[in-house]
Every structure is written in C-alpha cells, then in structure tokens.
Scaffold this active site. Structure first.
Site, PDB file in Angstrom:
ATOM      1  N   GLY A  17       0.792  -1.220   0.000  1.00  0.00           N
ATOM      2  CA  GLY A  17       0.000   0.000   0.000  1.00  0.00           C
ATOM      3  C   GLY A  17       0.828   1.275   0.000  1.00  0.00           C
ATOM      4  N   ILE A  18       0.348   2.274   0.723  1.00  0.00           N
ATOM      5  CA  ILE A  18       0.987   3.586   0.767  1.00  0.00           C
ATOM      6  C   ILE A  18       2.417   3.481   1.282  1.00  0.00           C
ATOM      7  CG2 ILE A  18       0.895   5.861   1.874  1.00  0.00           C
ATOM      8  CD1 ILE A  18      -2.142   5.523   2.010  1.00  0.00           C
ATOM      9  N   SER A 142      -5.974  10.507   8.848  1.00  0.00           N
ATOM     10  CA  SER A 142      -7.041  10.278   7.868  1.00  0.00           C
ATOM     11  C   SER A 142      -8.162  11.271   8.110  1.00  0.00           C
ATOM     12  CB  SER A 142      -7.591   8.855   7.992  1.00  0.00           C
ATOM     13  OG  SER A 142      -8.756   8.688   7.214  1.00  0.00           O
ATOM     14  N   TYR A 167     -11.569   2.955  14.113  1.00  0.00           N
ATOM     15  CA  TYR A 167     -10.564   3.497  13.193  1.00  0.00           C
ATOM     16  C   TYR A 167     -10.545   5.023  13.260  1.00  0.00           C
ATOM     17  CZ  TYR A 167      -8.041   4.418   8.851  1.00  0.00           C
ATOM     18  OH  TYR A 167      -7.129   4.864   7.920  1.00  0.00           O
TER      19      TYR A 167
END
Length: 281
Positions: A17-18, A142, A167
């Site tokens: 991923g990132i 986020s 989250y």
C-alpha cells in the site's frame, strides 16, 4: 551500523500500500530506507520491489508486530543499534479491525496499532532524531478523524465499538498526537506533521467487516491508487522547508484545519499523559 553522513528513513507498514510506495520514493531521493513490517517473507518481497524500482541498493527491513508494545521496543533497539542517525520517521502502519480484539497488552486493537505503537516508537527514537537534526516525523492520519470523539476514561475498551468508529478514533489520536508532539519539539531540530493521504485503494478497508467492508470492495476500483496515495507522505518527508507544516494536518500539499476535537489542546495533553502511562514511558 550506518555511516554518520548517510540519511536514513524509517517507514512503518511498508510491506504494501501507501507505505511501500513511500519507501520507494524515499529510496529514489537517495536515502537509506528501512521497511518495517510484520511478516518476514512480505518484508523481503517489499525490499526487493523498492530496490528494483528505485535503483537503490540501500534498502533494508526490520520486523515488528505493532499489536505488541514489547515488539515495538525490540524494533527500537534494532534501529538504534543499526543506525547512528535517523532523518525521517514515517508512521504509516495502521489497520481497521473487523471485530473487537485486544492487543497483546490488553488494549483495543485499532488504538494499540494505530496510535500507541507509533506513540511509543516515536518517543523511543526521538533523541536519535534530535541528534540527526534537522529531522522529520510524518504520521499518516485520515479524514476519518472527522466526527470521532475520544473519552480517555474508556478509550482502550470503548463500549460503542464498531470497526469504523474505532478506526476514526485512532486517527483522531494521530492528529492530536502530532499537534501535542509539535509543541514539545524545537522545529529547528525536528518537525512533526500529519496528513490525510486521500481515499486510497489499499487492503485496509477489506477488513472493515459487514456493509462497510462490502462497500469498500465495491468502491476500490474507483479509488486513488497507493502510488498517488503516498504523495503527501513523500512531500512532507522531502519538501525543502518543512517548518511551515510543523504541527499541521496536511491534505495534498495544503495545510487544512482538522476537526474541532483534533484542535482541543487540553484533550491532546490528556491523551499524551495517558498514552505515556499505558506504554510505560
């Protein structure tokens, strides 16, 4: 041990991923890059990918399971033994847990992995970062922090747990942590910033469970790819003058005002004290 003059970047959650593309970008910038992951085979595949795609041979791995604070301490010992300097720390590792789980230390898993582990890692590496000045700490937060609320009295075992609320709460912690950390740092020595990478098509949402996980899988083909998702992390890690971004929440290459709860400095200090107690600092 790394030679004194060689710039070193640590990227957590770098096996996919990132994080993987952040590591590749930093290697292309001429840094020795340490990819931190849990699984030895995945870490080695990621190391080869970064080395081959960057043309750099100064790529290495280190292993730790962020669900264990003991593992984070072990990782720190490894990094400090290997490297006389650390110029960039990218706190990228994170997860969405599909069901309520506790970490090895008895804390709700999203908070443990997404906040307490990087909180501990950053603090244990902080003196080495200061010695390597000017250095940078970049934390992947986020936009999911918007609307999240944090009750320190029950945040490690919240009664209202869902995958997405947990989250979002952990991402709120990331922003509060960055702002509180920045107040403790001399920006001429070490800068700290956090970011929203965009809604990126990685595997993280697959584990959301229920309708949220199903929706994520449907939307995933239309989302930003992880290479573009790494752009803001790379920007903050390499921008010529990081001082304007010290303590900031960044989207793209712009400073953006985070949610009201993330701007509560009293809550940030309370979070810091309780985090330090839980991780044994």
């Amino acid at each position: 041990m790394t030679l004194t003059g060689e710039r070193v970047a640590i990227v957590t959650g770098a096996t996919g991923g990132i994080g993987l593309y952040t590591a590749r970008g930093l290697a292309r910038h001429g840094m020795r890059v340490v990819l931190v992951g849990r699984n030895p085979a995945r870490a080695e595949r990621a190391r080869r990918f970064v080395a081959e795609r960057s043309g750099a041979d100064r790529v290495e791995t280190a292993l730790a399971d962020f669900a264990s604070l003991a593992a984070v301490r072990g990782l720190t010992e490894t990094l400090l033994a290997r490297h006389q300097r650390i110029d960039v720390l990218v706190n990228n590792a994170g997860l969405i847990s599909p069901r309520f789980q506790l970490s090895a230390d008895g804390y709700e898993l999203s908070i443990a992995v997404n906040h307490l582990a990087p909180f501990l890692l950053t603090n244990l590496l902080l003196e080495r970062l200061r010695q390597s000045a000017p250095a940078r700490i970049v934390t992947v937060a986020s936009q999911a922090h918007h609307g999240a609320r944090l009750d320190i009295a029950q945040w490690t075992r919240p009664p209202d747990w869902t995958p997405l609320s947990a989250y979002g709460r952990s991402k709120l912690c990331n922003v509060l942590f960055t702002r509180t950390l920045a107040r403790r740092l001399d920006a001429k020595e070490v800068t700290a910033a956090c970011l929203h990478p965009g809604v990126v098509a990685t595997a993280i949402g697959n584990r959301a469970g229920g309708l949220a996980g199903f929706g994520w899988r449907l939307a995933k083909p239309f989302l930003t790819g992880p290479e573009k998702g790494a752009a803001t992390s790379l920007f903050l890690a390499t921008v010529a003058d990081p001082m304007p971004f010290h303590g900031a929440y960044v989207v793209g290459e712009r400073i953006v005002e985070p949610d009201r709860a993330a701007r509560d400095d009293r809550l940030g200090e309370e979070l810091w004290r309780e985090s330090a107690r839980l991780v044994g600092l």
